[in-house]
Design a protein around this motif. Sequence first.
Motif, PDB file in Angstrom:
ATOM      1  N   ALA A  28      15.020  -3.316   6.947  1.00 28.75           N
ATOM      2  CA  ALA A  28      15.526  -4.267   5.940  1.00 28.75           C
ATOM      3  C   ALA A  28      16.681  -3.904   5.021  1.00 28.75           C
ATOM      4  CB  ALA A  28      14.412  -4.655   4.898  1.00 28.75           C
ATOM      5  N   ARG A  29      16.863  -2.585   4.732  1.00 33.38           N
ATOM      6  CA  ARG A  29      17.836  -2.114   4.347  1.00 33.38           C
ATOM      7  C   ARG A  29      19.263  -2.362   4.985  1.00 33.38           C
ATOM      8  NH1 ARG A  29      18.975   1.694   0.009  1.00 33.38           N
ATOM      9  NH2 ARG A  29      16.730   1.903  -0.126  1.00 33.38           N
ATOM     10  N   VAL A  30      19.086  -2.005   6.385  1.00 34.45           N
ATOM     11  CA  VAL A  30      20.192  -2.025   7.396  1.00 34.45           C
ATOM     12  C   VAL A  30      20.654  -3.349   7.624  1.00 34.45           C
ATOM     13  CG1 VAL A  30      20.855  -1.672   9.693  1.00 34.45           C
ATOM     14  CG2 VAL A  30      19.191  -0.054   8.458  1.00 34.45           C
ATOM     15  N   GLU A  31      19.717  -4.183   7.549  1.00 35.73           N
ATOM     16  CA  GLU A  31      20.171  -5.749   7.835  1.00 35.73           C
ATOM     17  C   GLU A  31      20.891  -6.325   6.616  1.00 35.73           C
ATOM     18  OE1 GLU A  31      17.304  -9.313   8.709  1.00 35.73           O
ATOM     19  OE2 GLU A  31      17.808  -8.263  10.619  1.00 35.73           O
ATOM     20  N   ASP A  32      20.338  -6.054   5.434  1.00 33.32           N
ATOM     21  CA  ASP A  32      20.934  -6.387   3.967  1.00 33.32           C
ATOM     22  C   ASP A  32      22.160  -5.928   3.967  1.00 33.32           C
ATOM     23  OD1 ASP A  32      20.516  -7.649   1.373  1.00 33.32           O
ATOM     24  OD2 ASP A  32      20.821  -5.663   0.783  1.00 33.32           O
ATOM     25  N   THR A  33      22.604  -4.705   4.105  1.00 31.88           N
ATOM     26  CA  THR A  33      23.883  -4.139   3.802  1.00 31.88           C
ATOM     27  C   THR A  33      24.852  -4.638   4.826  1.00 31.88           C
ATOM     28  OG1 THR A  33      22.661  -1.801   3.397  1.00 31.88           O
ATOM     29  CG2 THR A  33      24.885  -1.824   3.917  1.00 31.88           C
ATOM     30  N   PRO A 204       5.005  20.444   6.187  1.00 29.88           N
ATOM     31  CA  PRO A 204       6.486  20.101   6.318  1.00 29.88           C
ATOM     32  C   PRO A 204       6.835  19.345   7.553  1.00 29.88           C
ATOM     33  CG  PRO A 204       5.629  22.615   6.327  1.00 29.88           C
ATOM     34  CD  PRO A 204       4.306  21.726   6.429  1.00 29.88           C
ATOM     35  N   LEU A 205       5.905  18.790   8.344  1.00 27.82           N
ATOM     36  CA  LEU A 205       6.059  18.031   9.459  1.00 27.82           C
ATOM     37  C   LEU A 205       5.632  16.786   9.177  1.00 27.82           C
ATOM     38  CD1 LEU A 205       6.217  20.744  12.634  1.00 27.82           C
ATOM     39  CD2 LEU A 205       7.942  19.951  11.193  1.00 27.82           C
ATOM     40  N   VAL A 206       4.745  16.435   8.269  1.00 25.16           N
ATOM     41  CA  VAL A 206       4.169  15.124   8.048  1.00 25.16           C
ATOM     42  C   VAL A 206       5.322  14.046   8.079  1.00 25.16           C
ATOM     43  CG1 VAL A 206       2.789  13.713   6.823  1.00 25.16           C
ATOM     44  CG2 VAL A 206       2.050  16.168   7.203  1.00 25.16           C
ATOM     45  N   PRO A 207       5.171  12.997   8.711  1.00 23.56           N
ATOM     46  CA  PRO A 207       6.219  11.970   8.815  1.00 23.56           C
ATOM     47  C   PRO A 207       6.173  11.001   7.802  1.00 23.56           C
ATOM     48  CG  PRO A 207       4.518  11.474  10.463  1.00 23.56           C
ATOM     49  CD  PRO A 207       4.279  12.777   9.681  1.00 23.56           C
ATOM     50  N   GLY A 208       6.212  11.613   6.377  1.00 25.32           N
ATOM     51  CA  GLY A 208       6.110  10.676   5.450  1.00 25.32           C
ATOM     52  C   GLY A 208       7.107   9.539   5.360  1.00 25.32           C
ATOM     53  N   ILE A 209       8.504   9.850   5.475  1.00 29.20           N
ATOM     54  CA  ILE A 209       9.559   8.935   5.549  1.00 29.20           C
ATOM     55  C   ILE A 209       9.450   7.719   6.632  1.00 29.20           C
ATOM     56  CG2 ILE A 209      11.839   8.374   5.500  1.00 29.20           C
ATOM     57  CD1 ILE A 209      12.427  11.147   4.584  1.00 29.20           C
ATOM     58  N   GLY A 210       8.835   8.211   7.713  1.00 29.20           N
ATOM     59  CA  GLY A 210       8.388   7.091   8.794  1.00 29.20           C
ATOM     60  C   GLY A 210       7.327   6.089   8.387  1.00 29.20           C
ATOM     61  N   ILE A 211       6.329   6.730   7.623  1.00 24.93           N
ATOM     62  CA  ILE A 211       5.198   5.737   7.441  1.00 24.93           C
ATOM     63  C   ILE A 211       5.762   4.890   6.181  1.00 24.93           C
ATOM     64  CG2 ILE A 211       2.824   5.905   6.295  1.00 24.93           C
ATOM     65  CD1 ILE A 211       2.500   8.478   7.549  1.00 24.93           C
ATOM     66  N   THR A 212       6.473   5.489   5.426  1.00 23.14           N
ATOM     67  CA  THR A 212       6.793   4.659   4.067  1.00 23.14           C
ATOM     68  C   THR A 212       7.846   3.602   4.691  1.00 23.14           C
ATOM     69  OG1 THR A 212       6.911   6.634   2.662  1.00 23.14           O
ATOM     70  CG2 THR A 212       8.296   4.620   1.990  1.00 23.14           C
ATOM     71  N   ASN A 213       8.625   4.098   5.565  1.00 23.51           N
ATOM     72  CA  ASN A 213       9.676   2.810   6.180  1.00 23.51           C
ATOM     73  C   ASN A 213       8.665   1.666   6.785  1.00 23.51           C
ATOM     74  OD1 ASN A 213      11.797   4.142   4.933  1.00 23.51           O
ATOM     75  ND2 ASN A 213      12.453   5.004   7.060  1.00 23.51           N
ATOM     76  N   ALA A 214       7.811   2.115   7.586  1.00 17.62           N
ATOM     77  CA  ALA A 214       6.897   1.360   8.357  1.00 17.62           C
ATOM     78  C   ALA A 214       6.298   0.175   7.434  1.00 17.62           C
ATOM     79  CB  ALA A 214       5.815   2.034   9.171  1.00 17.62           C
ATOM     80  N   ILE A 215       5.872   0.621   6.162  1.00 20.38           N
ATOM     81  CA  ILE A 215       5.190  -0.248   5.304  1.00 20.38           C
ATOM     82  C   ILE A 215       6.188  -1.292   4.637  1.00 20.38           C
ATOM     83  CG2 ILE A 215       3.829  -0.524   3.040  1.00 20.38           C
ATOM     84  CD1 ILE A 215       2.561   2.365   3.740  1.00 20.38           C
ATOM     85  N   ARG A 216       7.331  -0.617   4.241  1.00 21.42           N
ATOM     86  CA  ARG A 216       8.288  -1.606   3.629  1.00 21.42           C
ATOM     87  C   ARG A 216       8.878  -2.670   4.641  1.00 21.42           C
ATOM     88  NH1 ARG A 216      12.695   1.933   0.096  1.00 21.42           N
ATOM     89  NH2 ARG A 216      13.038  -0.470  -0.330  1.00 21.42           N
ATOM     90  N   ASP A 217       8.956  -1.990   5.924  1.00 18.42           N
ATOM     91  CA  ASP A 217       9.464  -3.184   7.012  1.00 18.42           C
ATOM     92  C   ASP A 217       8.157  -4.017   7.350  1.00 18.42           C
ATOM     93  OD1 ASP A 217      11.805  -2.010   7.606  1.00 18.42           O
ATOM     94  OD2 ASP A 217      11.172  -0.875   9.489  1.00 18.42           O
ATOM     95  N   LEU A 219       6.103  -5.228   4.964  1.00 15.82           N
ATOM     96  CA  LEU A 219       6.255  -5.872   3.534  1.00 15.82           C
ATOM     97  C   LEU A 219       7.312  -6.864   3.754  1.00 15.82           C
ATOM     98  CD1 LEU A 219       5.308  -3.619   0.931  1.00 15.82           C
ATOM     99  CD2 LEU A 219       3.948  -5.351   1.889  1.00 15.82           C
ATOM    100  N   ALA A 220       8.445  -6.547   4.251  1.00 11.58           N
ATOM    101  CA  ALA A 220       9.851  -7.280   4.503  1.00 11.58           C
ATOM    102  C   ALA A 220       9.709  -8.282   5.718  1.00 11.58           C
ATOM    103  CB  ALA A 220      11.016  -6.309   4.519  1.00 11.58           C
ATOM    104  N   ARG A 221       8.673  -8.234   6.211  1.00 11.54           N
ATOM    105  CA  ARG A 221       8.369  -9.147   7.656  1.00 11.54           C
ATOM    106  C   ARG A 221       9.298  -8.742   8.883  1.00 11.54           C
ATOM    107  NH1 ARG A 221       7.672 -15.147   4.774  1.00 11.54           N
ATOM    108  NH2 ARG A 221       6.037 -14.804   3.173  1.00 11.54           N
ATOM    109  N   HIS A 222       9.593  -7.556   8.740  1.00 19.61           N
ATOM    110  CA  HIS A 222      10.103  -6.904  10.102  1.00 19.61           C
ATOM    111  C   HIS A 222       9.019  -6.364  10.897  1.00 19.61           C
ATOM    112  CE1 HIS A 222      14.477  -7.487   9.145  1.00 19.61           C
ATOM    113  NE2 HIS A 222      14.125  -7.440   7.928  1.00 19.61           N
ATOM    114  N   TYR A 223       8.333  -7.232  11.372  1.00 18.79           N
ATOM    115  CA  TYR A 223       6.817  -6.887  11.989  1.00 18.79           C
ATOM    116  C   TYR A 223       7.151  -5.982  13.050  1.00 18.79           C
ATOM    117  CZ  TYR A 223       5.314 -10.412   8.847  1.00 18.79           C
ATOM    118  OH  TYR A 223       4.959 -11.273   7.910  1.00 18.79           O
ATOM    119  N   ILE A 224       7.956  -6.209  14.044  1.00 19.16           N
ATOM    120  CA  ILE A 224       8.005  -5.135  15.120  1.00 19.16           C
ATOM    121  C   ILE A 224       8.467  -4.081  14.869  1.00 19.16           C
ATOM    122  CG2 ILE A 224       9.464  -5.236  17.529  1.00 19.16           C
ATOM    123  CD1 ILE A 224       9.762  -8.076  17.688  1.00 19.16           C
TER     124      ILE A 224
END
Length: 253
Positions: A28-33, A204-217, A219-224
Amino acid sequence: MKREDDKFIIQTALLTGKLLLENGAETARVEDTMERIIRKSLGSTASKSYYTYVTLSGVFVRTDLAENSFLRIDSRGYNLEKVVQVNQISRDFTEGKTTLPEMKQRLEKVDADTSRDAMWKQLFFTALLSGAIVLIFGGRWSDLPSAITGGVLAYFVFQKLTNMADYPFIFEFLSTFIGGLFGYLVHQLMGSDINLTMIGTVVPLVPGIGITNAIRDLLARHYISGIIRLFESLFVAAALGCGVALVILLFNS
């Protein structure tokens, strides 16, 4: 507007999207920018004269004055410093503080920058992370050496492997297995809870950013994109878990 000008706008928007997506920004951030850059560049002619489309494998831009343009994303990682830099550059452009050619030059400079923090600094903060998570979960000070050893070694091995090749999930498994193995050996000398040792190894290797981005996508209806990111993160987490689980099964059975 000249065709050359329109192509330049598209190239700049595509480069912006590429940098954001490659370095860990959500869809969503990429598309908006990208859309903000195009709207600012086209001015009053922007209304319904363009569209953008972002996937995890590429970014697309089309305007009425030029053919469809596409930029492939070959690799994705996490460099939030670059994301912040690109956000600031695009913000300066939309606020009129810089011109489009100047913006593209700054973006190309960010793209060409391959510098990273020194390995000792990465390992130092990895040690802090692994040690802190043990204390947060109620561990003893005697549990720190094994957890820190496992976490630091797992991170170090992962960085070395990913610099040589790209085999997703396999490298995560191998890294946590090797880190967990040495963490277990240190645990035999000192430490009271093997589970905390393995938590310190994995975190140290847990994909926290990936999970966060998945949830944000999602919520922004970028389902795929959201579903793909979520499954990717879950597979990484499973690989990490299998690595430390194998250590426990081999030596604690």
